[in-house]
Design a protein around this motif. Structure first.
Motif, PDB file in Angstrom:
ATOM      1  N   VAL A 254      29.532   4.550   2.761  1.00 52.37           N
ATOM      2  CA  VAL A 254      30.849   5.199   2.747  1.00 52.37           C
ATOM      3  C   VAL A 254      31.346   5.277   4.185  1.00 52.37           C
ATOM      4  O   VAL A 254      30.668   5.826   5.056  1.00 52.37           O
ATOM      5  CB  VAL A 254      30.764   6.599   2.123  1.00 52.37           C
ATOM      6  CG1 VAL A 254      32.138   7.264   2.114  1.00 52.37           C
ATOM      7  CG2 VAL A 254      30.194   6.518   0.697  1.00 52.37           C
ATOM      8  N   PHE A 255      32.517   4.743   4.425  1.00 55.33           N
ATOM      9  CA  PHE A 255      33.033   4.729   5.800  1.00 55.33           C
ATOM     10  C   PHE A 255      34.071   5.826   6.008  1.00 55.33           C
ATOM     11  O   PHE A 255      34.316   6.665   5.135  1.00 55.33           O
ATOM     12  CB  PHE A 255      33.556   3.343   6.183  1.00 55.33           C
ATOM     13  CG  PHE A 255      34.673   2.804   5.319  1.00 55.33           C
ATOM     14  CD1 PHE A 255      35.999   3.086   5.597  1.00 55.33           C
ATOM     15  CD2 PHE A 255      34.392   1.966   4.233  1.00 55.33           C
ATOM     16  CE1 PHE A 255      37.027   2.561   4.829  1.00 55.33           C
ATOM     17  CE2 PHE A 255      35.410   1.423   3.458  1.00 55.33           C
ATOM     18  CZ  PHE A 255      36.736   1.732   3.755  1.00 55.33           C
ATOM     19  N   PHE A 256      34.672   5.832   7.165  1.00 51.19           N
ATOM     20  CA  PHE A 256      35.656   6.841   7.566  1.00 51.19           C
ATOM     21  C   PHE A 256      36.682   6.117   8.425  1.00 51.19           C
ATOM     22  O   PHE A 256      36.584   4.898   8.629  1.00 51.19           O
ATOM     23  CB  PHE A 256      34.969   7.972   8.351  1.00 51.19           C
ATOM     24  CG  PHE A 256      34.121   7.464   9.495  1.00 51.19           C
ATOM     25  CD1 PHE A 256      34.637   7.338  10.770  1.00 51.19           C
ATOM     26  CD2 PHE A 256      32.813   7.048   9.263  1.00 51.19           C
ATOM     27  CE1 PHE A 256      33.864   6.831  11.804  1.00 51.19           C
ATOM     28  CE2 PHE A 256      32.030   6.544  10.295  1.00 51.19           C
ATOM     29  CZ  PHE A 256      32.555   6.434  11.559  1.00 51.19           C
ATOM     30  N   GLY A 257      37.663   6.830   8.927  1.00 52.22           N
ATOM     31  CA  GLY A 257      38.692   6.200   9.747  1.00 52.22           C
ATOM     32  C   GLY A 257      38.193   5.955  11.165  1.00 52.22           C
ATOM     33  O   GLY A 257      38.300   6.832  12.038  1.00 52.22           O
ATOM     34  N   VAL A 276      28.929   2.611  10.326  1.00 52.34           N
ATOM     35  CA  VAL A 276      29.408   1.996   9.078  1.00 52.34           C
ATOM     36  C   VAL A 276      28.712   0.665   8.772  1.00 52.34           C
ATOM     37  O   VAL A 276      29.000   0.050   7.746  1.00 52.34           O
ATOM     38  CB  VAL A 276      30.946   1.805   9.110  1.00 52.34           C
ATOM     39  CG1 VAL A 276      31.640   3.146   9.228  1.00 52.34           C
ATOM     40  CG2 VAL A 276      31.375   0.875  10.248  1.00 52.34           C
ATOM     41  N   THR A 277      27.777   0.243   9.636  1.00 53.23           N
ATOM     42  CA  THR A 277      27.062  -1.020   9.389  1.00 53.23           C
ATOM     43  C   THR A 277      25.552  -0.779   9.390  1.00 53.23           C
ATOM     44  O   THR A 277      24.984  -0.422   8.366  1.00 53.23           O
ATOM     45  CB  THR A 277      27.459  -2.073  10.436  1.00 53.23           C
ATOM     46  OG1 THR A 277      27.228  -1.554  11.770  1.00 53.23           O
ATOM     47  CG2 THR A 277      28.929  -2.455  10.301  1.00 53.23           C
ATOM     48  N   GLY A 307      41.171   1.128   9.843  1.00 55.65           N
ATOM     49  CA  GLY A 307      42.443   1.838   9.858  1.00 55.65           C
ATOM     50  C   GLY A 307      42.545   2.919   8.797  1.00 55.65           C
ATOM     51  O   GLY A 307      41.554   3.459   8.316  1.00 55.65           O
ATOM     52  N   THR A 308      43.782   3.191   8.375  1.00 60.00           N
ATOM     53  CA  THR A 308      44.063   4.334   7.515  1.00 60.00           C
ATOM     54  C   THR A 308      44.399   3.948   6.078  1.00 60.00           C
ATOM     55  O   THR A 308      44.584   4.822   5.236  1.00 60.00           O
ATOM     56  CB  THR A 308      45.246   5.130   8.080  1.00 60.00           C
ATOM     57  OG1 THR A 308      46.427   4.289   8.080  1.00 60.00           O
ATOM     58  CG2 THR A 308      44.978   5.587   9.504  1.00 60.00           C
ATOM     59  N   PHE A 319      39.818  13.430  11.304  1.00 66.21           N
ATOM     60  CA  PHE A 319      38.739  13.243  10.330  1.00 66.21           C
ATOM     61  C   PHE A 319      39.331  12.575   9.093  1.00 66.21           C
ATOM     62  O   PHE A 319      39.786  13.246   8.166  1.00 66.21           O
ATOM     63  CB  PHE A 319      38.101  14.589   9.972  1.00 66.21           C
ATOM     64  CG  PHE A 319      37.289  15.193  11.085  1.00 66.21           C
ATOM     65  CD1 PHE A 319      35.908  15.247  11.004  1.00 66.21           C
ATOM     66  CD2 PHE A 319      37.889  15.689  12.231  1.00 66.21           C
ATOM     67  CE1 PHE A 319      35.138  15.795  12.023  1.00 66.21           C
ATOM     68  CE2 PHE A 319      37.147  16.239  13.261  1.00 66.21           C
ATOM     69  CZ  PHE A 319      35.766  16.283  13.157  1.00 66.21           C
ATOM     70  N   MET A 320      39.334  11.262   9.101  1.00 70.16           N
ATOM     71  CA  MET A 320      39.893  10.463   8.005  1.00 70.16           C
ATOM     72  C   MET A 320      38.775  10.200   7.000  1.00 70.16           C
ATOM     73  O   MET A 320      37.932   9.327   7.186  1.00 70.16           O
ATOM     74  CB  MET A 320      40.444   9.155   8.582  1.00 70.16           C
ATOM     75  CG  MET A 320      41.221   8.306   7.630  1.00 70.16           C
ATOM     76  SD  MET A 320      42.836   8.958   7.172  1.00 70.16           S
ATOM     77  CE  MET A 320      43.675   9.031   8.757  1.00 70.16           C
ATOM     78  N   LEU A 321      38.773  10.980   5.884  1.00 67.79           N
ATOM     79  CA  LEU A 321      37.614  10.999   5.003  1.00 67.79           C
ATOM     80  C   LEU A 321      37.932  10.855   3.524  1.00 67.79           C
ATOM     81  O   LEU A 321      37.045  10.512   2.740  1.00 67.79           O
ATOM     82  CB  LEU A 321      36.841  12.327   5.188  1.00 67.79           C
ATOM     83  CG  LEU A 321      36.297  12.618   6.587  1.00 67.79           C
ATOM     84  CD1 LEU A 321      35.804  14.065   6.660  1.00 67.79           C
ATOM     85  CD2 LEU A 321      35.180  11.658   6.924  1.00 67.79           C
ATOM     86  N   HIS A 322      39.156  11.147   3.116  1.00 69.17           N
ATOM     87  CA  HIS A 322      39.456  11.264   1.682  1.00 69.17           C
ATOM     88  C   HIS A 322      40.111   9.981   1.184  1.00 69.17           C
ATOM     89  O   HIS A 322      41.225   9.639   1.571  1.00 69.17           O
ATOM     90  CB  HIS A 322      40.373  12.466   1.445  1.00 69.17           C
ATOM     91  CG  HIS A 322      39.777  13.752   1.920  1.00 69.17           C
ATOM     92  ND1 HIS A 322      40.116  14.317   3.130  1.00 69.17           N
ATOM     93  CD2 HIS A 322      38.834  14.554   1.369  1.00 69.17           C
ATOM     94  CE1 HIS A 322      39.427  15.435   3.289  1.00 69.17           C
ATOM     95  NE2 HIS A 322      38.633  15.596   2.242  1.00 69.17           N
TER      96      HIS A 322
END
Length: 345
Positions: A254-257, A276-277, A307-308, A319-322
């Motif tokens: 699971v990644f994030f921004g 993320v890797t 990105g977003t 915190f780009m998570l959702h």
């Protein structure tokens, strides 16, 4: 079947008023859990006031029983549950543990009276997810029975952030899970293990939308933190083996921004990309050793992007998570498949 248009469906998204009240509640719970010695009385009064308006009865009137997941209902549920957590946290800090437990038992009973039973609805699981943590040192078998647990020895334990809790809610909607209680805990597993809940809840199944990559990059922020977060994965596996869990379902990679983490949090890009890797690969290898492990590779469903575009957060959020709900639906279908038949054994 036509996919739901989450952007425009009139009953899916919360009204601006509910969103505002939800956001205020989330800020309030953060303030209540701060360890400073400031005056918390206004927080307690505000939480009690909100609980007069955000009630199980009003929830039933607005959404109806059997309406399944929507963001609007989540915000309403969470406004109830998080305010209840503020109340239980502050009462517990004041030494009024029995008053806190009595308040919660009454709230659970009110929810049950409105039809929000554990076997068919998720409201009381939201109450668990927010209030188990502040009460965790004081929960006993009698309390679990009073709040509707019939099989604490046969639990689907769902521990993690809101992504895990949403998936748990959709599992409740999708699968009968006869004879299995769902326990939802929107905190870290470590705090649950440091309480009587470790001995009271026996997970036949475990669900985790693995957020360790985000924690490593957004909280750890450096390669020095890498081992700490790998150890969390090892501790989860050890717990599940100790408990004899039959099926362990993990959403991995699971990644994030990443771009926002670099820009707004200051995490070096090479740390983010490791998260993320290679780090996600290492976490997955550890989790694959859990009993009855079923791994769902998130990036096979939603290819990585720095990105977003995969998220529903404010584009400028640090915190780009959702993730977007169409992505969540695809992941959930895999989770439901992985958990199907858990109640057959």
């Amino acid at each position: 079947m036509t996919a739901l248009d989450y952007a425009t469906h009139p009953n899916f998204n919360p009204t601006p008023e509910v969103t505002q009240r939800y956001n205020a509640t989330i800020r309030r719970i953060g303030e209540a859990f701060r360890k400073d010695g400031g005056d918390k009385a206004p927080l307690l009064a505000a939480a009690y006031a909100d609980m007069q308006e955000f009630t199980p009865r009003r929830c039933r009137e607005l959404f109806a029983l059997g309406s399944k997941y929507s963001l609007a209902k989540e915000f309403f549920y969470e406004t109830i549950a998080a305010n209840a957590a503020v109340i239980t946290r502050l009462l517990e800090q004041q030494g009024q543990v029995e008053q806190a437990k009595a308040f919660m038992i009454d709230l659970y009973r009110t929810a049950f009276d409105e039809g929000f039973t554990r076997g068919r609805e998720f409201l009381v699981n939201r109450l668990d997810s927010r209030t188990f943590m502040p009460l965790r040192k004081h929960i006993d078998a009698e309390y679990l029975a009073a709040i509707g647990y019939t099989r604490p020895d046969n639990i689907l334990l769902c521990v993690g952030d809101c992504q895990t809790v949403i998936h748990a809610e959709k599992v409740r909607d999708a699968l009968p899970l006869r004879g299995i209680d769902i326990a939802s805990y929107q905190h870290e597993l470590g705090s649950l293990l440091d309480s009587p809940l470790e001995h009271l809840l026996h997970p036949v199944g475990y669900l985790y939308s693995t957020k360790l990559a985000a924690d490593y990059a957004l909280l750890g922020k450096s390669f020095d933190a890498r081992e700490k977060f790998l150890q969390i994965a090892r501790d989860i596996v050890a717990f599940l083996h100790r408990k004899g869990t039959r099926r362990s379902v993990f959403v991995t990679h699971v990644f994030f921004g990443v771009d926002n983490a670099v820009k707004h949090v200051g995490t070096p890009r090479d740390v983010c990309m490791d998260a993320v890797t290679r780090f996600s690969d290492d976490v997955a290898a550890i989790l694959a050793t859990a009993p009855g492990a079923r791994l769902i590779h998130f990036q096979e469903i939603c290819p990585f992007t720095p990105g977003t575009e995969a998220f529903r957060d404010d584009p400028d959020s640090a915190f780009m998570l959702h993730f977007r709900f169409d992505i969540m639906d695809a992941v959930h279908a895999r989770i439901a498949e992985a958990l199907d038949g858990l109640d057959d054994a």
